[in-house]
Design a protein around this motif. Structure first.
Motif, PDB file in Angstrom:
ATOM      1  N   UNK A   1     -59.422 -89.209  -4.081  1.00  0.00           N
ATOM      2  CA  UNK A   1     -59.928 -90.368  -4.817  1.00  0.00           C
ATOM      3  C   UNK A   1     -61.267 -90.059  -5.474  1.00  0.00           C
ATOM      4  N   UNK A   2     -62.122 -89.354  -4.748  1.00  0.00           N
ATOM      5  CA  UNK A   2     -63.430 -89.003  -5.313  1.00  0.00           C
ATOM      6  C   UNK A   2     -63.288 -87.996  -6.448  1.00  0.00           C
ATOM      7  N   UNK A   3     -62.384 -87.014  -6.282  1.00  0.00           N
ATOM      8  CA  UNK A   3     -62.155 -86.035  -7.348  1.00  0.00           C
ATOM      9  C   UNK A   3     -61.543 -86.728  -8.565  1.00  0.00           C
ATOM     10  N   UNK A   4     -60.691 -87.715  -8.342  1.00  0.00           N
ATOM     11  CA  UNK A   4     -60.115 -88.454  -9.473  1.00  0.00           C
ATOM     12  C   UNK A   4     -61.215 -89.155 -10.274  1.00  0.00           C
ATOM     13  N   UNK A   5     -62.217 -89.695  -9.563  1.00  0.00           N
ATOM     14  CA  UNK A   5     -63.348 -90.296 -10.295  1.00  0.00           C
ATOM     15  C   UNK A   5     -64.070 -89.232 -11.115  1.00  0.00           C
ATOM     16  N   UNK A   6     -64.361 -88.085 -10.502  1.00  0.00           N
ATOM     17  CA  UNK A   6     -65.056 -87.012 -11.232  1.00  0.00           C
ATOM     18  C   UNK A   6     -64.221 -86.578 -12.434  1.00  0.00           C
ATOM     19  N   UNK A   7     -62.910 -86.479 -12.243  1.00  0.00           N
ATOM     20  CA  UNK A   7     -62.022 -86.107 -13.332  1.00  0.00           C
ATOM     21  C   UNK A   7     -62.071 -87.143 -14.457  1.00  0.00           C
ATOM     22  N   UNK A   8     -62.008 -88.429 -14.082  1.00  0.00           N
ATOM     23  CA  UNK A   8     -62.097 -89.477 -15.092  1.00  0.00           C
ATOM     24  C   UNK A   8     -63.440 -89.489 -15.800  1.00  0.00           C
ATOM     25  N   UNK A   9     -64.503 -89.178 -15.059  1.00  0.00           N
ATOM     26  CA  UNK A   9     -65.853 -89.110 -15.649  1.00  0.00           C
ATOM     27  C   UNK A   9     -65.901 -88.033 -16.734  1.00  0.00           C
ATOM     28  N   UNK A  10     -65.435 -86.829 -16.404  1.00  0.00           N
ATOM     29  CA  UNK A  10     -65.470 -85.735 -17.379  1.00  0.00           C
ATOM     30  C   UNK A  10     -64.498 -85.995 -18.525  1.00  0.00           C
ATOM     31  N   UNK A  11     -63.365 -86.618 -18.223  1.00  0.00           N
ATOM     32  CA  UNK A  11     -62.400 -86.916 -19.279  1.00  0.00           C
ATOM     33  C   UNK A  11     -62.972 -87.935 -20.269  1.00  0.00           C
ATOM     34  N   UNK A  12     -63.756 -88.894 -19.754  1.00  0.00           N
ATOM     35  CA  UNK A  12     -64.390 -89.872 -20.641  1.00  0.00           C
ATOM     36  C   UNK A  12     -65.422 -89.196 -21.536  1.00  0.00           C
ATOM     37  N   UNK A  13     -66.132 -88.216 -20.987  1.00  0.00           N
ATOM     38  CA  UNK A  13     -67.055 -87.433 -21.824  1.00  0.00           C
ATOM     39  C   UNK A  13     -66.310 -86.839 -23.020  1.00  0.00           C
ATOM     40  N   UNK A  14     -65.119 -86.277 -22.755  1.00  0.00           N
ATOM     41  CA  UNK A  14     -64.347 -85.674 -23.838  1.00  0.00           C
ATOM     42  C   UNK A  14     -63.834 -86.731 -24.808  1.00  0.00           C
ATOM     43  N   UNK A  15     -63.368 -87.861 -24.266  1.00  0.00           N
ATOM     44  CA  UNK A  15     -62.831 -88.914 -25.121  1.00  0.00           C
ATOM     45  C   UNK A  15     -63.890 -89.430 -26.083  1.00  0.00           C
ATOM     46  N   UNK A  16     -65.121 -89.612 -25.592  1.00  0.00           N
ATOM     47  CA  UNK A  16     -66.197 -90.157 -26.417  1.00  0.00           C
ATOM     48  C   UNK A  16     -66.957 -89.076 -27.197  1.00  0.00           C
ATOM     49  N   UNK A  17     -66.544 -87.820 -27.054  1.00  0.00           N
ATOM     50  CA  UNK A  17     -67.182 -86.741 -27.806  1.00  0.00           C
ATOM     51  C   UNK A  17     -68.596 -86.437 -27.388  1.00  0.00           C
ATOM     52  N   UNK A  18     -68.922 -86.636 -26.116  1.00  0.00           N
ATOM     53  CA  UNK A  18     -70.304 -86.444 -25.665  1.00  0.00           C
ATOM     54  C   UNK A  18     -70.796 -84.995 -25.767  1.00  0.00           C
ATOM     55  N   UNK A  19     -69.979 -83.968 -25.446  1.00  0.00           N
ATOM     56  CA  UNK A  19     -70.510 -82.596 -25.580  1.00  0.00           C
ATOM     57  C   UNK A  19     -70.988 -82.284 -26.992  1.00  0.00           C
ATOM     58  N   UNK A  20     -70.198 -82.666 -27.993  1.00  0.00           N
ATOM     59  CA  UNK A  20     -70.611 -82.416 -29.377  1.00  0.00           C
ATOM     60  C   UNK A  20     -71.818 -83.240 -29.780  1.00  0.00           C
ATOM     61  N   UNK A  21     -71.889 -84.484 -29.319  1.00  0.00           N
ATOM     62  CA  UNK A  21     -73.031 -85.338 -29.651  1.00  0.00           C
ATOM     63  C   UNK A  21     -74.315 -84.816 -29.019  1.00  0.00           C
ATOM     64  N   UNK A  22     -74.230 -84.315 -27.781  1.00  0.00           N
ATOM     65  CA  UNK A  22     -75.428 -83.751 -27.147  1.00  0.00           C
ATOM     66  C   UNK A  22     -75.898 -82.499 -27.882  1.00  0.00           C
ATOM     67  N   UNK A  23     -74.946 -81.668 -28.303  1.00  0.00           N
ATOM     68  CA  UNK A  23     -75.332 -80.481 -29.066  1.00  0.00           C
ATOM     69  C   UNK A  23     -76.008 -80.880 -30.374  1.00  0.00           C
ATOM     70  N   UNK A  24     -75.483 -81.897 -31.024  1.00  0.00           N
ATOM     71  CA  UNK A  24     -76.088 -82.369 -32.269  1.00  0.00           C
ATOM     72  C   UNK A  24     -77.474 -82.962 -32.011  1.00  0.00           C
ATOM     73  N   UNK A  25     -77.627 -83.701 -30.900  1.00  0.00           N
ATOM     74  CA  UNK A  25     -78.935 -84.268 -30.565  1.00  0.00           C
ATOM     75  C   UNK A  25     -79.958 -83.170 -30.326  1.00  0.00           C
ATOM     76  N   UNK A  26     -79.537 -82.077 -29.683  1.00  0.00           N
ATOM     77  CA  UNK A  26     -80.456 -80.969 -29.449  1.00  0.00           C
ATOM     78  C   UNK A  26     -80.878 -80.324 -30.767  1.00  0.00           C
ATOM     79  N   UNK A  27     -79.912 -80.111 -31.669  1.00  0.00           N
ATOM     80  CA  UNK A  27     -80.236 -79.500 -32.968  1.00  0.00           C
ATOM     81  C   UNK A  27     -81.182 -80.391 -33.760  1.00  0.00           C
TER      82      UNK A  27
END
Length: 807
Positions: free
Chosen positions: A299-325
């Motif tokens: 159950x806890x791993x499922x939360x972590x999985x959903x957390x990281x999956x939401x990052x991908x759904x909302x495009x957070x990795x790319x947005x953070x890279x853009x914020x850094x640039x």
């Protein structure tokens, strides 16, 4: 700098003040007035000789030595304080120490830059080395960067080594002092050294040579890749793809639920670091450390999985890279524009840069964490597991559950307590229950079980080796694609500048590039297979499998009815195929099975992954009536030095298999390990269809990067790009003016040839239509039974064309 001598000598007027402020006195010393009477002779020029005073050199020496030694003293003192602390919560002590360690490392680098800039260290060293043998080193653009980067890098390494007692006694890590020092070296080589090389290239391009500057940037790119892979290997944290199992199935099911095109799930061995973490990266990839999966419930791993999956759904990795640039651009641009108006000294200028590049991205990172928490709770519907997971993560990583608002501004994540309270408020859980939920773990014995093959060093055909092989092949083929036409362009510029045969040489370069690319497609992909087969043979021998004595054939295995790519590789697994009298046995790293001739419903030889030289694959369909399972797979020979040789071997193996399949089976004893095998039992496997890389966006992206690398290669070869000058020269020629520019630049020829050949190589992929080579049909036993019973009507079998091998 001080004035040593002037000619003619200056007559400094006497000051009306007995004592002047130091700043005014310094101003007077640096501004010497010259006064001549009109009735006297006025000199034609004035000579001023400057010198660095011994006091300035001594002041710089003591200041820079203090800047270097202060971090070491602080780390030593903080370590003593941390080890002697009587605090009940050791996590607070560990977190505080590591936080100040990181700040000390960053500020040591910043402090050195500020001191070197304020004291004009480079100018002092240039002056002191003038007239000596080492004076010519200042002609190279890299020398100032060495002065600015390497002294603090040494301090980084020493600080890592000094942190050993704290990491050993407080955190329980088993790193030795030498290993911690090596971590510092690898960290510098993977992050700071590429940045230094990049800045060297940038300054070289602006000041002197575009070609030399580009060479420094290429070196930065190469060092970053090599050092990052070396650091992973040293730390024992080489990721391994999780292509089967419950966690993999859950991840892809959740990805479909959220509409995320998940590409791969990786498991990272934590090694001695004991880090519980998960990452979402650009490219729709998720990684877990094995330490997290071993300590957290499903159950806890499922939360972590959903957390990281939401990052991908909302495009957070790319947005953070853009914020850094954007933050870096804003920081350096704002300080550059403010300099003429504010006259900032080195300390406030660097402080402003650090504040901008840190606070902005960190602010967005914390916002993204709250959004990912909300998305994870929404997709799992289990807020209590989310709260429990947050507190367990803090416990596993020895972090405090709460920190102050000021501390949080300088961190990428909010505290676990704030995140848990936000989840509780949104789910309607009373805040008073949060500590209770944190103390009671959900279903403590229910964990995801990982395959043995994801352990560090468990596989010969590991993700690290597959990625390394793919990188080597890709960059080698790219180099041939660029430097083959570049060599013909250089020959044309050297010997046939105004010759009519110049176009002939250019056409020969195109043909030679196609030939070289074809040859590389033949020899490069299988180049390392013989050594892989030797390693695999040794591993199988340790498992009691005598490959040579049992007449085994080493093959690659793919659980699909059509060509698929597994981490940019044709084969999902490597193993040995044994063709016995009444059994087809396969013993690999990922799976092991055996099939009787009557269980095999189809054997077909067909092309594999589309390309200039597609490999031959042998496709099987099978059905086990006793277990009620069925599936498809394909194999191909791997023990050869060229693709054409492997194609020949696979063709001969296909004929041998068809002969064995059609011949009457005679039962003979099997070796013990092979006799225990049964029909394949494999779930869904992650694979990528060739058509996924044929979308217009990916094709344009591929051609864009090919053109970019071709431009870099042409510049490194010294080939010109002067299209505008060529066009204007045509205009001048029409007006009767003399011009010396007869072509738009042979650099464009290199780019055009590289794009043309790369597109030709992509044509088989663009024309490919994904369809099953074999389908599941009734087994031979079923077919005979149907034929013997006239009243029974045969039912069509279900066609399996997806990623599932068996059911």
């Amino acid at each position: 700098m001080e004035i040593r001598q002037t000619e003619p000598p200056i007559q400094t007027p006497a000051s009306p003040f007995r004592k002047m402020p130091p700043n005014l006195q310094r101003f007077v010393e640096l501004n010497r007035p010259y006064i001549w009477h009109t009735d006297g002779a006025i000199p034609d020029f004035v000579t001023v000789r400057f010198v660095i005073s011994p006091k300035s050199v001594a002041r710089a020496e003591y200041t820079l030595l203090g800047v270097l030694l202060l971090p070491l003293l602080l780390i030593f003192w903080m370590g003593r304080k941390a080890l002697s602390s009587e605090a009940q919560d050791k996590a607070v002590v560990w977190f505080t120490y590591m936080r100040y360690l990181q700040w000390t490392l960053n500020l040591s680098l910043l402090g050195w830059w500020v001191a070197a800039d304020s004291l004009h260290l480079v100018r002092i060293l240039q002056s002191l080395s003038a007239g000596t043998r080492i004076a010519p080193i200042w002609d190279y653009a890299v020398t100032p960067n060495v002065v600015n980067w390497f002294p603090p890098a040494i301090i980084w390494v020493l600080c890592f080594a000094l942190s050993h007692p704290v990491q050993e006694k407080l955190r329980g890590l088993t790193w030795t002092r030498g290993e911690l020092a090596m971590q510092g070296i690898y960290s510098f080589c993977a992050s700071l050294l590429p940045l230094a090389l990049f800045l060297t290239g940038l300054s070289t391009m602006v000041r002197s040579s575009l070609r030399t500057g580009m060479l420094w940037m290429v070196a930065a790119f190469a060092v970053a890749i090599i050092a990052s892979r070396a650091r992973q290997k040293f730390l024992g944290m080489q990721p391994q793809a999780l292509t089967t199992g419950d966690l993999r199935d859950r991840a892809f099911a959740m990805a479909r639920q959220l509409g995320v095109k998940l590409q791969q799930v990786y498991i990272i061995p934590s090694g001695k670091g004991q880090m519980a973490n998960a990452f979402a990266r650009k490219g729709n990839v998720i990684s877990f450390t094995d330490f997290l999966l071993q300590r957290m419930t499903r159950r806890e791993v499922n939360y972590v999985l959903g957390h990281e999956m939401t990052h991908l759904k909302l495009g957070h990795p790319g947005k953070l890279a853009m914020a850094a640039v954007v933050s870096y651009f804003v920081a350096f641009t704002s300080t550059s524009f403010a300099e003429p108006f504010l006259h900032l000294s080195a300390v406030p200028r660097y402080a402003l840069i650090v504040a901008i590049v840190t606070l902005g991205p960190y602010f967005w990172s914390r916002r993204f964490e709250y959004a990912a928490d909300a998305g994870a709770v929404e997709v799992t519907g289990d807020p209590e597991a989310a709260i429990s997971a947050l507190f367990k993560l803090a416990q596993l990583n020895m972090l405090p559950i709460h920190w102050s608002n000021w501390s949080e501004k300088w961190l990428t994540h909010p505290s676990s307590l704030r995140r848990a309270q936000a989840i509780a408020r949104k789910a309607g859980i009373p805040l008073e229950r949060v500590p209770e939920i944190a103390q009671v773990a959900a279903a403590a014995d229910d964990h995801y079980v990982l395959p043995e093959t994801v352990a560090a060093g468990a596989k010969v055909h590991s993700t690290h080796k597959k990625q390394g092989g793919s990188l080597r092949v890709a960059f080698t083929m790219l180099a041939l694609l660029i430097f083959t036409p570049a060599s013909f362009a250089l020959l044309a510029n050297r010997f046939l500048m105004n010759s009519p045969f110049r176009i002939v040489l250019f056409l020969a370069g195109l043909v030679a590039t196609i030939a070289m690319y074809y040859a590389s497609a033949n020899f490069l992909p299988p180049m390392r297979l013989p050594s892989v087969v030797d390693s695999l043979k040794t591993k199988l021998a340790q498992e009691g499998i005598q490959a040579d004595a049992w007449d085994g054939v080493f093959v690659g295995f793919s659980p699909a009815a059509a060509p698929r790519s597994y981490e940019q590789n044709t084969n999902w697994d490597l193993g040995c195929l044994f063709l016995r009298s009444d059994r087809l046995c396969y013993w690999g790293e990922e799976t092991k099975f055996s099939l009787r001739p009557d269980q095999i419903t189809a054997i077909t030889l067909a092309p594999g992954m589309p390309g200039l030289l597609p490999p031959w694959r042998i496709y099987f369909a099978w059905k086990d009536d006793e277990l009620g399972t069925s599936g498809v797979f394909n194999i191909g020979c791997i023990n050869g030095a060229s693709t054409l040789r492997l194609r020949e071997q696979s063709s001969k193996l296909a004929e041998r298999l068809k002969t064995w399949w059609k011949a009457p089976a005679t039962t003979r004893p099997l070796p013990g390990p092979l006799a225990a095998l049964r029909s394949p039992q494999i779930g869904a496997v992650t694979g990528v269809a060739p058509a996924s890389s044929a979308s217009p966006g990916k094709v344009l992206k591929e051609l864009y990067w090919t053109a970019l690398f071709a431009i870099v290669g042409a510049i490194l070869c010294g080939l010109p790009f002067h299209l505008l000058a060529f066009l204007f020269s045509r205009l001048n020629e029409s007006l009767g003016r003399i011009t010396a520019i007869h072509s738009p630049g042979s650099g464009y020829y290199v780019v055009a040839v590289a794009l043309a050949v790369r597109f030709i190589a992509m044509i088989p992929v663009l024309r490919y239509k994904d369809m099953a080579i074999v389908t599941i049909s009734p087994s031979r036993a079923q077919a005979s039974q149907v034929a013997a019973t006239p009243g029974t009507q045969a039912q069509p079998a279900k066609v399996e064309t997806d990623k599932v091998l068996s059911h």
